[in-house]
Scaffold this motif. Structure first.
Motif, mmCIF file in Angstrom:
data_model
loop_
_atom_site.group_PDB
_atom_site.id
_atom_site.type_symbol
_atom_site.label_atom_id
_atom_site.label_comp_id
_atom_site.label_asym_id
_atom_site.label_seq_id
_atom_site.Cartn_x
_atom_site.Cartn_y
_atom_site.Cartn_z
ATOM 1 N N ASP A 262 30.815 29.935 -72.533
ATOM 2 C CA ASP A 262 31.128 31.144 -73.278
ATOM 3 C C ASP A 262 32.546 31.532 -72.838
ATOM 4 O O ASP A 262 32.800 31.589 -71.634
ATOM 5 C CB ASP A 262 30.114 32.219 -72.848
ATOM 6 N N ALA A 263 33.448 31.730 -73.786
ATOM 7 C CA ALA A 263 34.839 31.954 -73.376
ATOM 8 C C ALA A 263 35.437 33.202 -74.017
ATOM 9 O O ALA A 263 35.020 33.630 -75.090
ATOM 10 C CB ALA A 263 35.702 30.742 -73.748
ATOM 11 N N THR A 264 36.416 33.760 -73.326
ATOM 12 C CA THR A 264 37.234 34.815 -73.910
ATOM 13 C C THR A 264 38.679 34.591 -73.500
ATOM 14 O O THR A 264 38.959 33.975 -72.468
ATOM 15 C CB THR A 264 36.774 36.228 -73.480
ATOM 16 N N VAL A 265 39.595 35.079 -74.334
ATOM 17 C CA VAL A 265 41.028 35.007 -74.046
ATOM 18 C C VAL A 265 41.555 36.426 -73.876
ATOM 19 O O VAL A 265 41.465 37.244 -74.798
ATOM 20 C CB VAL A 265 41.787 34.313 -75.202
ATOM 21 N N ALA A 266 42.078 36.704 -72.693
ATOM 22 C CA ALA A 266 42.683 38.015 -72.430
ATOM 23 C C ALA A 266 44.172 37.929 -72.752
ATOM 24 O O ALA A 266 44.848 36.991 -72.321
ATOM 25 C CB ALA A 266 42.472 38.394 -70.968
ATOM 26 N N LYS A 267 44.671 38.920 -73.521
ATOM 27 C CA LYS A 267 46.073 38.868 -73.964
ATOM 28 C C LYS A 267 46.826 40.125 -73.497
ATOM 29 O O LYS A 267 47.100 41.034 -74.307
ATOM 30 C CB LYS A 267 46.118 38.725 -75.490
ATOM 31 N N PRO A 268 47.164 40.159 -72.198
ATOM 32 C CA PRO A 268 47.890 41.327 -71.695
ATOM 33 C C PRO A 268 49.344 41.334 -72.135
ATOM 34 O O PRO A 268 49.949 40.276 -72.345
ATOM 35 C CB PRO A 268 47.799 41.150 -70.171
ATOM 36 N N GLY A 269 49.896 42.539 -72.236
ATOM 37 C CA GLY A 269 51.344 42.677 -72.374
ATOM 38 C C GLY A 269 51.939 42.565 -70.986
ATOM 39 O O GLY A 269 51.589 41.662 -70.228
ATOM 40 N N LEU A 270 52.792 43.481 -70.636
ATOM 41 C CA LEU A 270 53.338 43.484 -69.284
ATOM 42 C C LEU A 270 52.270 43.991 -68.307
ATOM 43 O O LEU A 270 51.592 44.966 -68.604
ATOM 44 C CB LEU A 270 54.548 44.420 -69.245
ATOM 45 N N ILE A 271 52.131 43.301 -67.188
ATOM 46 C CA ILE A 271 51.172 43.757 -66.182
ATOM 47 C C ILE A 271 51.959 44.489 -65.100
ATOM 48 O O ILE A 271 52.829 43.914 -64.444
ATOM 49 C CB ILE A 271 50.379 42.572 -65.595
#
Ligand code: NAP
Length: 243
Positions: free
Chosen positions: A169-178
């Motif tokens: 089971d997968a997810t993709v996290a798409k942060p801007g600037l951390i």
């Protein structure tokens, strides 16, 4: 649950380890990196350092039996190994692609076959970036090749999970600037705020994204793509609950 943190020595990985040491849902942390992962200095009073096991891998294209054995039986993996845009100029493009794309492919193929002891699907939480582009025909003007290559990696991760017959089971996290306290001096902070507003890049706090990645690994994946606003929302919610 047994959690693999791949890229445990990095900026985000260190915070994920720090929080996981105090997280009641995480019983064991396998810190996967090319060098030993130390216990974070600011681990906090509730941290159980005995949960941390450093797993040093010297070839991310060819996992040794010993590394595979150390990673076996994990319930989830937070994947943070990549080259960030600021590091791109220090290496040939082929090297950057190998670290970002090839290592993720091999990592997921390898860890995905080491079934969790629970018999449940492996949760794979892949961290990418807000501007990564899954459609090559929409190559962005800034860092175009990099954004498309990271998008190609996102596509691979999601397709692998879809085709896995429920094994992953997968997810993709798409942060801007951390962002994090002390990350920059005042001048750089002002410049970065101006730069971000020009290109419309959102921001998430380091503590928020780390809390979200752990939450998705421990409690289950909310959806296959977590935008910056989702990372802020979930991170603030779970951090508030644990206070
Ligand atoms: N930082 C941000 O503001 C930001 C923003 C958006 C998205 N992201 C994404 O978040 C993820 C984590 O970023 P980060 O800021 O934590 O990056 P980081 O501090 O550069 O950490 C990257 C990790 O990858 C490992 N790594 C790099 N090159 C490697 C190689 N050749 N072989 C094996 N391991 C290698 C590093 O190991 P070493 O410690 O040994 O170098 C480290 O553990 C990345 O996907 C990044 O694109 C970050």
């Amino acid at each position: 649950m047994k959690l693999i943190v791949a890229g445990a020595t990095g900026f985000v990985g260190t915070e994920v380890i720090r929080q996981a040491l105090s997280h009641p849902g995480v019983t064991s942390i396998l810190a996967l990196a090319r060098r030993t992962t130390p216990v974070p200095a600011n681990a906090g009073p509730g941290a159980d350092a005995s949960k941390l096991q450093s797993v040093v891998c010297d070839d991310f294209e060819n996992y040794s039996d010993s590394v595979k054995q150390q990673l076996s039986g994990a319930d989830a993996c937070v994947w943070l190994i990549a080259v960030t845009p600021s590091q791109l100029r220090s290496m040939p493009w082929e090297e950057a692609r190998k670290i970002c794309y090839d290592y993720t492919v091999k990592g997921l193929e390898t860890i995905g076959k080491l079934s969790p002891a629970s018999g449940k699907p492996l949760r794979f939480v892949y961290t990418s970036g807000a501007n990564s582009e899954r459609d090559p025909s929409k190559k962005p003007f800034i860092l175009g090749d990099y954004c498309v290559m990271r998008g190609e990696t996102e596509n691979f991760v999601l397709k692998y999970a879809k085709d896995s017959n429920g094994a992953v089971d997968a997810t993709v996290a798409k942060p801007g600037l951390i962002d994090a306290p002390g990350k920059w001096g005042i001048a750089m902070r002002v410049l970065s705020t101006i730069g971000r507003s020009i290109i419309g890049l959102p921001k998430v706090e380091l503590t928020e994204i780390a809390a979200t990645l752990i939450d998705q690994a421990v409690n289950g994946i909310e959806k296959d793509t977590l935008l910056n606003e989702d990372l802020v929302r979930i991170g603030q919610k779970v951090s508030g609950e644990s206070e």
